[in-house]
Design a protein around this motif. Structure first.
Motif, short mmCIF file in Angstrom:
data_model
loop_
_atom_site.label_atom_id
_atom_site.label_comp_id
_atom_site.label_asym_id
_atom_site.label_seq_id
_atom_site.Cartn_x
_atom_site.Cartn_y
_atom_site.Cartn_z
N ALA A 77 10.45 2.33 65.37
CA ALA A 77 10.30 3.42 66.34
C ALA A 77 11.14 4.61 65.90
CB ALA A 77 10.72 2.95 67.73
N PRO A 78 10.65 5.83 66.08
CA PRO A 78 11.35 7.02 65.55
C PRO A 78 12.82 7.10 65.92
CG PRO A 78 9.17 7.63 66.35
CD PRO A 78 9.37 6.19 66.72
N ALA A 79 13.18 6.76 67.15
CA ALA A 79 14.58 6.88 67.58
C ALA A 79 15.50 5.88 66.90
CB ALA A 79 14.65 6.70 69.10
N TRP A 80 14.92 4.89 66.22
CA TRP A 80 15.73 3.83 65.63
C TRP A 80 15.77 3.92 64.11
CZ3 TRP A 80 18.56 0.29 68.43
CH2 TRP A 80 18.37 0.36 69.81
N ARG A 81 15.22 4.97 63.56
CA ARG A 81 15.25 5.13 62.11
C ARG A 81 16.65 5.52 61.65
NH1 ARG A 81 10.36 8.41 59.64
NH2 ARG A 81 11.00 7.16 57.85
#
Length: 426
Positions: A77-81
Motif C-alpha cells: 500500500a502506498p503509505a507503507w512503502r
C-alpha cells in the motif's frame, strides 16, 4: 514494525487482488498479469499477507515449479512503502518456499526499477540481459533430510544487517571470516585460506550466538547447532558427537555452532565429575577431518576460554580466537536507536550512559520491559493515544534499565581483558 504477517487465507483474496491492482501503476510492476496472480492465489500457491489494525497493507506471492519458485508479485500500500515491509514480506515468503524444498527463487522485473536494489540487498543476483534476479537455496533431497534430522535450518537472509552496533567485532568477522568464505577464488589468488573453525569467547550475553547465526545468514549456509546437553542425553557423548559430525559430513555446506563448548572440551585434569577424557579426545580428532572439506565452518563459543583444553585451542584446530565483549557507547547507542524505533523524543545519550556494561541481551530485556510499560499504560486510558505518541518514553527506558540486573560485572570485565591478552588470535 507495525504489521503482522500471516499465510494467505481464502478470505484475503479480495483485499490482496485490490492491492495488486491498485499498485500496478506505482512502480510495483510484475511480468505476471493480475489474472495469473489470482490463479496462483486460488490454487493455494505460497503467499503471505501483511496486516495493520485489521487491514491488509501488503502481500507477496509466488508460484512453485519443481525446485524453482517465481516471486510473482510484492504489492505494498502506498503509505507503507519505504518502511521495510517489502523486505519483511520477501523474507517470510522465502521461509515458506524453503520448507517446500525450493532450491532457486527467481524474480523477473519488466524494467530496471527501485525494487531491484532491494532484491540485491536480500541476496538475489541479477542475471545479464534481463532484469532477472535469482537466489539459490540449500539443496533438497537427501541433504535436506539430513539437515532436518540434525535440527538445522536456513536462517533469514538479513540477520547480518540486523546486528546493531558492535561495529569493530562485526568488521573483524567480516574481513577474517565472511569474505574469504564468500569469495574463495579471490582468496586463493592471494594465498588466503578460508577459515574452517573459529572460537568466540567473552562474557555471557554478549552476542556470540547472534554473530554465529548472522555469519550463517550472510553466507546463505544452513545453520546447525549442536547442544552438548542434548548429545549427552543419548548416553555416550563421545559416540553421539562422532555420529552427529558423520551426518554433518553429508551436507553440501554448513555452519556448525557449539555453544558452551567448555562442557565437552574442558582442560584435561580440571574436568568436572562425569566428563571423561575420551570426549575431549573425540572432538580433537573430529576437527581435523571437518576442516578438510570446503564450504563448512565450525564456530565454537565459550564464556570461559581459560577453562578449555590448551590442545583444543592451538593453531591448526582453530584459525581465530575472537573476543566478543560488552558493547561500547557507540554500539549501545545503535542498539537503543533500533529499540526506540527512531522516536525523536527518546534521549539516546541518557540511555547509553545508564546502561554501561549492559550486554545486547540486557539491552533487549530492558527495552522489552519499557515497551510493556508503555503498552499497559495505553491500555489503561479511556481511549488509546495517538499512533505517533505510541511507544516507550525516555523515563520508561531509564526505569527499565534501573530494574535490570546486568549480566556482566566489573570483575568479569577484568577477567575478560586478561583473557584477550592471553588467548585472542585475530
Amino acid at each position: 514494525m507495525n504489521w503482522l504477517i500471516h499465510d494467505y487465507r481464502e478470505d484475503d483474496l479480495a483485499t490482496v487482488v485490490h492491492l495488486i491492482d491498485s499498485t500496478a501503476e506505482l512502480g510495483q510492476e510484475s511480468v505476471f498479469s493480475l489474472a495469473e496472480c489470482i490463479d496462483a492465489l486460488t490454487s493455494r500457491q505460497p503467499a503471505v499477507v501483511a496486516v495493520h489494525e485489521g487491514a491488509a497493507v501488503g502481500a507477496a506471492l509466488a508460484c512453485v515449479a519443481g525446485e524453482r519458485a517465481w516471486v510473482m508479485r510484492i504489492a505494498i500500500a502506498p503509505a507503507w512503502r519505504g518502511l521495510g515491509l517489502a523486505s519483511a514480506l520477501l523474507r517470510e515468503l522465502e521461509r515458506r518456499l524453503v520448507t517446500l524444498r525450493v532450491r532457486r527463487i527467481a524474480y523477473v522485473l519488466p524494467v530496471e526499477e527501485l525494487l531491484g536494489e532491494g532484491l540485491r540487498n536480500a541476496g538475489y543476483t541479477r542475471r545479464p540481459a534481463a532484469a532477472y534476479f535469482e537466489k539459490a537455496e540449500p539443496a533438497g533431497g537427501p541433504s535436506r533430510d539430513v539437515l532436518d534430522e540434525l535440527g538445522g535450518r536456513l536462517l533469514p537472509g538479513d540477520l547480518w544487517q540486523q546486528v546493531a552496533g558492535m561495529t569493530s567485532e562485526k568488521e573483524l568477522i567480516e574481513r577474517r571470516i565472511v569474505l574469504p568464505l564468500a569469495e574463495p577464488a579471490l582468496a586463493a589468488r592471494h594465498g588466503v585460506r578460508p577459515p574452517r573453525s573459529i572460537a568466540l569467547f567473552g562474557p555471557p550475553g554478549t552476542g556470540k550466538t547472534t554473530f554465529a547465526r548472522a555469519v550463517a545468514s550472510r553466507l546463505g549456509w544452513p545453520f546447525v547447532e549442536l547442544l552438548p546437553s542434548r548429545l549427552a542425553d543419548q548416553g555416550n557423548l563421545a559416540a553421539a558427537l562422532r555420529e552427529a559430525f558423520a551426518r554433518i559430513a553429508e551436507l553440501e555446506r554448513v555452519l556448525v555452532f557449539i555453544d558452551e563448548v567448555e562442557e565437552i572440551a574442558p582442560a584435561r585434569g580440571e574436568q568436572p565429575q562425569g566428563v571423561a577424557h575420551g570426549i575431549t579426545n573425540e572432538l580433537l580428532k573430529i576437527i581435523p577431518g571437518f576442516r578438510e572439506r570446503d564450504e563448512r565452518l565450525l564456530v565454537c563459543a565459550t564464556n570461559s576460554v581459560r577453562s578449555l583444553d590448551p590442545a583444543f585451542l592451538r593453531p591448526g584446530r582453530f584459525d581465530y580466537l575472537i573476543p566478543i565483549g560488552t558493547p561500547d557507547p557507540a554500539a549501545r547507542a545503535a542498539m537503543w536507536r533500533r529499540h526506540a524505533a527512531g522516536r525523536a523524543g527518546v534521549d539516546i545519550d541518557a540511555l547509553v550512559v545508564a546502561s554501561e556494561l549492559f550486554t545486547p541481551a540486557d539491552i533487549e530485556y530492558a527495552a522489552r520491559g519499557a515497551a510493556q510499560t508503555a503498552f499497559e499504560r495505553d491500555l489503561a486510558r479511556p481511549t488509546p493515544g495517538p499512533v505517533e505518541a505510541a511507544g516507550a518514553t525516555t523515563e520508561d527506558y531509564l526505569v527499565a534499565i534501573e530494574r535490570c540486573r546486568p549480566t556482566v560485572t566489573p570483575a568479569m570485565v577484568d577477567a575478560f581483558t586478561a583473557d584477550i591478552a592471553t588467548y585472542a588470535r585475530i
